[in-house]
Design a protein around this motif. Structure first.
Motif, PDB file in Angstrom:
ATOM      1  N   LEU A 184      37.077  46.360  43.544  1.00 16.05           N
ATOM      2  CA  LEU A 184      36.467  47.580  43.040  1.00 16.05           C
ATOM      3  C   LEU A 184      35.389  48.081  44.000  1.00 16.05           C
ATOM      4  O   LEU A 184      34.580  47.294  44.508  1.00 16.05           O
ATOM      5  N   VAL A 185      35.410  49.386  44.234  1.00 20.94           N
ATOM      6  CA  VAL A 185      34.416  50.034  45.095  1.00 20.94           C
ATOM      7  C   VAL A 185      33.907  51.276  44.376  1.00 20.94           C
ATOM      8  O   VAL A 185      34.689  52.022  43.777  1.00 20.94           O
ATOM      9  N   LEU A 206      30.624  50.612  54.122  1.00 20.31           N
ATOM     10  CA  LEU A 206      31.358  49.640  53.330  1.00 20.31           C
ATOM     11  C   LEU A 206      32.827  50.020  53.410  1.00 20.31           C
ATOM     12  O   LEU A 206      33.201  51.140  53.044  1.00 20.31           O
ATOM     13  N   ILE A 207      33.659  49.113  53.912  1.00 20.38           N
ATOM     14  CA  ILE A 207      35.096  49.352  54.041  1.00 20.38           C
ATOM     15  C   ILE A 207      35.816  48.276  53.237  1.00 20.38           C
ATOM     16  O   ILE A 207      35.489  47.094  53.340  1.00 20.38           O
ATOM     17  N   ALA A 208      36.790  48.676  52.424  1.00 20.44           N
ATOM     18  CA  ALA A 208      37.464  47.708  51.561  1.00 20.44           C
ATOM     19  C   ALA A 208      38.938  48.026  51.429  1.00 20.44           C
ATOM     20  O   ALA A 208      39.372  49.178  51.579  1.00 20.44           O
ATOM     21  N   VAL A 214      36.919  53.396  42.701  1.00 19.17           N
ATOM     22  CA  VAL A 214      38.325  53.177  43.034  1.00 19.17           C
ATOM     23  C   VAL A 214      38.671  51.712  42.833  1.00 19.17           C
ATOM     24  O   VAL A 214      37.866  50.825  43.137  1.00 19.17           O
ATOM     25  N   SER A 215      39.856  51.469  42.282  1.00 20.26           N
ATOM     26  CA  SER A 215      40.397  50.129  42.113  1.00 20.26           C
ATOM     27  C   SER A 215      41.482  49.928  43.163  1.00 20.26           C
ATOM     28  O   SER A 215      42.481  50.656  43.188  1.00 20.26           O
ATOM     29  N   LEU A 216      41.288  48.939  44.029  1.00 21.65           N
ATOM     30  CA  LEU A 216      42.208  48.687  45.136  1.00 21.65           C
ATOM     31  C   LEU A 216      43.082  47.485  44.803  1.00 21.65           C
ATOM     32  O   LEU A 216      42.584  46.371  44.627  1.00 21.65           O
TER      33      LEU A 216
END
Length: 519
Positions: A38-39, A181-183, A319-321
């Motif tokens: 999660l972000v 922040l990168i995810a 956003v849910s990744l």
């Protein structure tokens, strides 16, 4: 000569006073309810903010892009051109028109078709680094890096490598230091880019059991042999430069700590007590950990926490990744202004357009007060602007925060609950079935129709709330005329009424009942 250098450095530091803009949340997949990463976060620029879809594109072999900052930036610079890649990915982004004099349009990041999300967050550096920054400075600035990660990154790690390679080749232009922040669905990374013109940067991996809140961004203990680790990256001279400057002693007892070496210096300053609002990074991280296992709804609650979501928040994102069968089903929740006063609306990457009400308007756009409208925008400008509408909700709420905060929050979460039910019950199932049958155009039309419909409903909701609060305030004698004649507050905090209004204490039952009967 030394006096001149000192004077120039002092002037530069004054220009590049710490800028505060944007925050970000990361929750690792072992701490979430469904195993996703999660972000979340927001942008905090004094600017217009609008949602924009960027389609995938092919580019000519000799194509270039312009990056960097101009002479108008807080630390003056010159724009440069760098090569474009052959193909750029589809992505959704909240764009905005101004920050520290950097050329528009700007972005804090977004979500691309590979399932990579990027957030941009301020992170000031020590004064000596800022003073070293050459003028004019040249290189990519924070928005350039976020945009290029959106366009090119296939994983979070790849995004970090892209940033490092671009800084090494072309340099970095700054307002005083910055983080990203990168995810992706497996992991996150914090990348800290440093002022000084020395092309210094550091990156730390955030694993499945990590919670990180950036406000400002930070990295702490860092291995000196980071090149041999899968969990850290950085510029080759990251450690040696600190030693040469006398900022870290390899023979001493102190570990190599990125914040202590390259961050803001001070006896009472630490990596997790910044933010200059009512909750530190440590407080926000603890509040997030208390929600484990965290859901999208939980992270929305954190992003809209009234102790950090105030007039400065230009939008909210969550956003849910996770694994999806098709990139068109990737989903980004966006509130069109600060989410304390606006609902999160679901936008799938398969949408074909953004409604004009959520696109670019003149409200808070740089130069709007001194120029006439571009005729190409006449119909867009004739439409209602979602950002302005929900900003009105915020200001009405602030007239009586103890009364209105919890009432409006209840309505926002109820609106979002309907969206969650739709998305899980039929929207994504129907779109997925169409994609499986090879009917991508039909699937995209469905996703577009749904997001446009929810966006329209959100506008109806916003108008109803503003009309109701306006009527209640005026009829109940709560209206107050402004004092003075200056509508713009040049210095100090912006509107943050909720902390003074004690967001942890709702209005009593009698007051709530009275309000609901009127609204």
């Amino acid at each position: 000569m030394m006096h001149l250098l000192t004077t120039a450095a002092t002037a530069l530091l004054a220009l590049a006073a710490p800028a505060r803009a944007s925050y970000a949340f990361y929750v690792g997949k072992n701490l979430t309810a469904d195993g996703s990463v999660l972000v979340g976060g927001t942008g905090e620029e004094v600017s217009s903010h609008w949602l924009q879809l960027f389609p995938a594109r092919d580019h000519a072999a000799n194509e270039t892009i312009q990056v960097g900052v101009t002479a108008d930036a807080v630390i003056p610079g010159e724009l440069i051109s760098i090569p474009q890649v052959a193909h750029t990915f589809r992505y959704l982004s909240m764009e905005y028109s101004d920050f520290e004099g950097f050329p528009a349009p700007l972005t804090n990041g977004g979500l691309n078709e590979k399932g990579v999300a990027v957030r941009d967050v301020w992170a000031s550096n020590r004064d000596e680094l800022v003073a070293m920054t050459p003028t004019p400075q040249r290189g990519l600035q924070y928005s350039d890096l976020a945009r290029i990660v959106n366009e090119r990154a296939t994983t979070a790690r790849h995004g970090v490598e892209i940033i490092g390679d671009l800084i090494r080749k072309h340099g970095y232009a700054t307002y005083g230091g910055n983080t990203h922040l990168i995810a992706d669905k497996d992991e996150g990374w914090v990348v800290w880019e440093f002022a000084g013109g020395k092309r210094l940067w550091a990156a730390e991996r955030l694993g499945p059991n990590a919670v990180r809140v950036l406000y400002p961004g930070y990295i702490e203990d860092f291995p000196v042999d980071f090149a041999d680790s899968d969990d850290y990256m950085g510029s080759e001279d990251l450690v040696s430069f600190a030693i040469d400057q006398g900022w870290w002693d390899p023979e001493g007892d102190e570990p190599f700590n990125i914040f202590k070496v390259y961050g803001v210096q001070g006896a009472d300053v630490s990596a997790r007590n910044g933010g200059f609002k009512y909750m530190s990074q440590a407080d926000l991280e603890e509040a997030t950990l208390a929600m484990v296992p965290v859901t999208e709804k939980d992270l929305m609650e954190r992003v809209r926490d009234p102790r950090i979501a105030d007039d400065q928040a230009g939008y909210g994102q969550v956003v849910s990744l996770h694994d999806v069968e098709d990139a068109d089903l990737l989903r980004l929740w966006v509130a069109p202004t600060g989410s304390v006063a606006a609902p999160f609306i679901p936008w799938h990457l398969g949408v074909e357009s953004v409604p004009p009400e959520f696109g670019q308007h003149r409200y808070l756009t740089t130069g709007a007060s001194s120029t006439f409208l571009n005729p190409d925008f006449q119909l867009q400008e004739a439409s209602l602007f979602a950002g302005r509408l929900f900003k009105r909700v915020l200001y009405y709420m602030c007239s009586a925060p103890n009364t209105f905060l919890h009432l409006v929050t209840d309505m926002l979460t109820a609106f979002e609950a309907e969206s969650f039910d739709d998305v899980s019950d039929w929207v994504e199932k129907a779109a997925s079935a169409l994609l499986e049958e090879g009917q991508r155009p039909a699937a995209r039309k469905l996703l577009t129709h749904y997001s446009h419909t929810r966006a329209s409903k959100a506008l109806e909701f916003g108008r109803s709330v503003t009309d109701s609060l306006d009527g209640y305030i005026k009829l109940s004698g709560l209206w107050k005329y402004p004092v003075g004649d200056d509508i713009n507050k040049g210095e100090g905090e912006s509107v943050n009424c909720f902390v003074g209004g004690n967001p942890d204490k709702p209005a009593d039952d009698q007051e709530q009942k009275h309000l609901r009967s009127r609204l």
